[in-house]
Design a protein around this motif. Structure first.
Motif, PDB file in Angstrom:
ATOM      1  N   LEU A  25       0.830  -1.207   0.000  1.00 13.20           N
ATOM      2  CA  LEU A  25       0.000   0.000   0.000  1.00 13.20           C
ATOM      3  C   LEU A  25       0.864   1.256   0.000  1.00 13.20           C
ATOM      4  O   LEU A  25       0.580   2.234  -0.715  1.00 13.20           O
ATOM      5  N   ALA A  26       1.923   1.235   0.817  1.00 14.92           N
ATOM      6  CA  ALA A  26       2.816   2.386   0.855  1.00 14.92           C
ATOM      7  C   ALA A  26       3.442   2.643  -0.508  1.00 14.92           C
ATOM      8  O   ALA A  26       3.562   3.795  -0.952  1.00 14.92           O
ATOM      9  N   SER A  27       3.818   1.566  -1.190  1.00 18.27           N
ATOM     10  CA  SER A  27       4.406   1.703  -2.520  1.00 18.27           C
ATOM     11  C   SER A  27       3.400   2.294  -3.508  1.00 18.27           C
ATOM     12  O   SER A  27       3.743   3.179  -4.314  1.00 18.27           O
ATOM     13  N   LYS A  28       2.156   1.838  -3.443  1.00 13.27           N
ATOM     14  CA  LYS A  28       1.128   2.360  -4.350  1.00 13.27           C
ATOM     15  C   LYS A  28       0.818   3.829  -4.056  1.00 13.27           C
ATOM     16  O   LYS A  28       0.650   4.637  -4.981  1.00 13.27           O
ATOM     17  N   PHE A  29       0.748   4.183  -2.764  1.00  5.85           N
ATOM     18  CA  PHE A  29       0.497   5.584  -2.414  1.00  5.85           C
ATOM     19  C   PHE A  29       1.645   6.475  -2.893  1.00  5.85           C
ATOM     20  O   PHE A  29       1.427   7.590  -3.382  1.00  5.85           O
ATOM     21  N   ALA A  30       2.872   5.967  -2.735  1.00  4.43           N
ATOM     22  CA  ALA A  30       4.022   6.752  -3.168  1.00  4.43           C
ATOM     23  C   ALA A  30       4.002   6.947  -4.683  1.00  4.43           C
ATOM     24  O   ALA A  30       4.316   8.039  -5.194  1.00  4.43           O
ATOM     25  N   ALA A  31       3.636   5.897  -5.408  1.00  7.85           N
ATOM     26  CA  ALA A  31       3.561   5.998  -6.866  1.00  7.85           C
ATOM     27  C   ALA A  31       2.485   6.987  -7.307  1.00  7.85           C
ATOM     28  O   ALA A  31       2.596   7.603  -8.374  1.00  7.85           O
ATOM     29  N   ALA A  32       1.433   7.124  -6.490  1.00  9.81           N
ATOM     30  CA  ALA A  32       0.342   8.054  -6.813  1.00  9.81           C
ATOM     31  C   ALA A  32       0.564   9.434  -6.200  1.00  9.81           C
ATOM     32  O   ALA A  32      -0.349  10.266  -6.203  1.00  9.81           O
ATOM     33  N   ASN A  33       1.786   9.673  -5.647  1.00 12.83           N
ATOM     34  CA  ASN A  33       2.139  10.948  -5.015  1.00 12.83           C
ATOM     35  C   ASN A  33       1.279  11.269  -3.804  1.00 12.83           C
ATOM     36  O   ASN A  33       1.152  12.440  -3.422  1.00 12.83           O
ATOM     37  N   ALA A  34       0.656  10.246  -3.221  1.00 11.98           N
ATOM     38  CA  ALA A  34      -0.090  10.441  -1.965  1.00 11.98           C
ATOM     39  C   ALA A  34       0.889  10.210  -0.817  1.00 11.98           C
ATOM     40  O   ALA A  34       0.881   9.170  -0.153  1.00 11.98           O
ATOM     41  N   LEU A  35       1.750  11.200  -0.613  1.00  5.72           N
ATOM     42  CA  LEU A  35       2.881  11.016   0.294  1.00  5.72           C
ATOM     43  C   LEU A  35       2.452  10.865   1.753  1.00  5.72           C
ATOM     44  O   LEU A  35       3.068  10.131   2.518  1.00  5.72           O
ATOM     45  N   GLU A  36       1.387  11.572   2.131  1.00  3.24           N
ATOM     46  CA  GLU A  36       0.943  11.480   3.525  1.00  3.24           C
ATOM     47  C   GLU A  36       0.457  10.063   3.853  1.00  3.24           C
ATOM     48  O   GLU A  36       0.812   9.489   4.883  1.00  3.24           O
ATOM     49  N   GLN A  37      -0.359   9.480   2.950  1.00  9.89           N
ATOM     50  CA  GLN A  37      -0.835   8.109   3.165  1.00  9.89           C
ATOM     51  C   GLN A  37       0.327   7.110   3.106  1.00  9.89           C
ATOM     52  O   GLN A  37       0.371   6.159   3.885  1.00  9.89           O
ATOM     53  N   ALA A  38       1.259   7.348   2.176  1.00 12.91           N
ATOM     54  CA  ALA A  38       2.414   6.453   2.078  1.00 12.91           C
ATOM     55  C   ALA A  38       3.244   6.489   3.345  1.00 12.91           C
ATOM     56  O   ALA A  38       3.708   5.452   3.846  1.00 12.91           O
ATOM     57  N   GLN A  39       3.428   7.688   3.898  1.00 14.60           N
ATOM     58  CA  GLN A  39       4.187   7.821   5.139  1.00 14.60           C
ATOM     59  C   GLN A  39       3.479   7.119   6.289  1.00 14.60           C
ATOM     60  O   GLN A  39       4.106   6.476   7.144  1.00 14.60           O
ATOM     61  N   SER A  40       2.142   7.244   6.323  1.00 19.80           N
ATOM     62  CA  SER A  40       1.373   6.578   7.379  1.00 19.80           C
ATOM     63  C   SER A  40       1.519   5.062   7.303  1.00 19.80           C
ATOM     64  O   SER A  40       1.727   4.382   8.326  1.00 19.80           O
ATOM     65  N   GLU A  41       1.403   4.510   6.083  1.00 18.38           N
ATOM     66  CA  GLU A  41       1.551   3.064   5.918  1.00 18.38           C
ATOM     67  C   GLU A  41       2.967   2.607   6.269  1.00 18.38           C
ATOM     68  O   GLU A  41       3.159   1.555   6.881  1.00 18.38           O
ATOM     69  N   ALA A  42       3.957   3.407   5.875  1.00 16.69           N
ATOM     70  CA  ALA A  42       5.343   3.055   6.192  1.00 16.69           C
ATOM     71  C   ALA A  42       5.574   3.026   7.702  1.00 16.69           C
ATOM     72  O   ALA A  42       6.281   2.157   8.231  1.00 16.69           O
ATOM     73  N   GLN A  43       4.953   3.994   8.406  1.00 19.46           N
ATOM     74  CA  GLN A  43       5.078   4.021   9.858  1.00 19.46           C
ATOM     75  C   GLN A  43       4.432   2.793  10.490  1.00 19.46           C
ATOM     76  O   GLN A  43       4.956   2.202  11.438  1.00 19.46           O
TER      77      GLN A  43
END
Length: 259
Positions: A99-117
């Motif tokens: 999910l973090a990878s998909k959010f990052a690819a879609a430039n949804a950095l806040e969601q990607a950061q949340s998933e990474a955390q």
């Protein structure tokens, strides 16, 4: 040694002694009888020594086989522990990493950061569980394990009540109940919205009970690898697992007769 070989050797000894009797200059029974007695005594002594050596060798092989089977069973137990502890955590880590990878690819950095955390939190929790499992292999006492689990719940803001009696258990049964308590507490932390938990440990003439109650609002329980693993372990120790969600979560492990 095969029986026919023993009989053949006795016959050969008897023939040798009879031949010696007729060849000897003293043709008397006083030569034959002592010689037969001594020969038979030596033969019986040798035969018994052989039997003793064979018995000791078989005993040694049996002990080695028992040790080998014990080592295999211990490896299987450790493998099952690690699977039960890490299976869910690693699946969640893999899912959230995707999910973090998909959010990052879609430039949804806040969601990607949340998933990474969340991935980092899950990894730390999994590492903590592995360390606790390794500590558990040194056979932590059941009441001590329950106090440690109570501390974990309190660290998460959950109020804990302990009602613990002294019980008598062998090491295998104690380890089984420790695993039950750890698995249920892990599920409460992960999946329940409870803010109160009660541990009960008691013993009757025929049973030992560990009960864990919480005031969560979960309505149903899907029995996955964790609960199935608990049920299998309890069955191997002659115990049973009971649970319901009528007024919060209620889980009971019973060793002995059905409770």
């Amino acid at each position: 040694m095969p029986r026919y070989k023993i009989i053949a050797m006795l016959v050969i000894i008897a023939l040798v002694l009879l031949t010696a009797k007729f060849i000897a200059t003293q043709q008397t029974v006083y030569f034959l009888m002592p010689a037969l007695c001594v020969a038979c005594g030596l033969f019986i002594f040798g035969w018994m020594s052989h039997r003793e050596r064979v018995h000791k060798e078989l005993q040694r092989q049996s002990e080695e086989e028992i040790k080998r089977l014990g080592a295999v069973a211990e490896r299987e137990r450790i493998a099952r522990d690690l699977h039960d502890l890490l299976g869910h955590s690693l699946s969640s880590i893999a899912l959230k990493a995707e999910l973090a990878s998909k959010f990052a690819a879609a430039n949804a950095l806040e969601q990607a950061q949340s998933e990474a955390q969340q991935v980092a939190d899950l990894a730390r929790e999994a590492l903590s569980e592995v360390r606790q499992a390794v500590t558990g292999y040194h056979q932590l006492a059941l009441d001590a394990q329950l106090h440690i689990l109570a501390s974990r719940l309190k660290d998460k803001g959950i109020a804990v009540t302990l009602e613990l009696q002294a019980v008598t258990l062998d090491k295998v049964s104690e380890a089984c109940l420790c695993f039950f308590a750890k698995e249920i507490c892990t599920n409460i932390i992960r999946h329940s919205d409870a803010d109160k938990v009660c541990f009960t440990l008691r013993q009757t003439d025929n049973n030992v009970f560990v009960e864990i109650k919480d005031n969560g609002s979960i309505k149903s329980i899907k029995e996955g690898n964790g609960l199935m693993g608990i049920r299998t372990r309890l069955k191997e120790c002659g115990g049973q697992l009971f649970y319901h969600t009528e007024q919060g979560g209620y889980f009971k492990a019973v060793l002995g007769e059905a409770g």
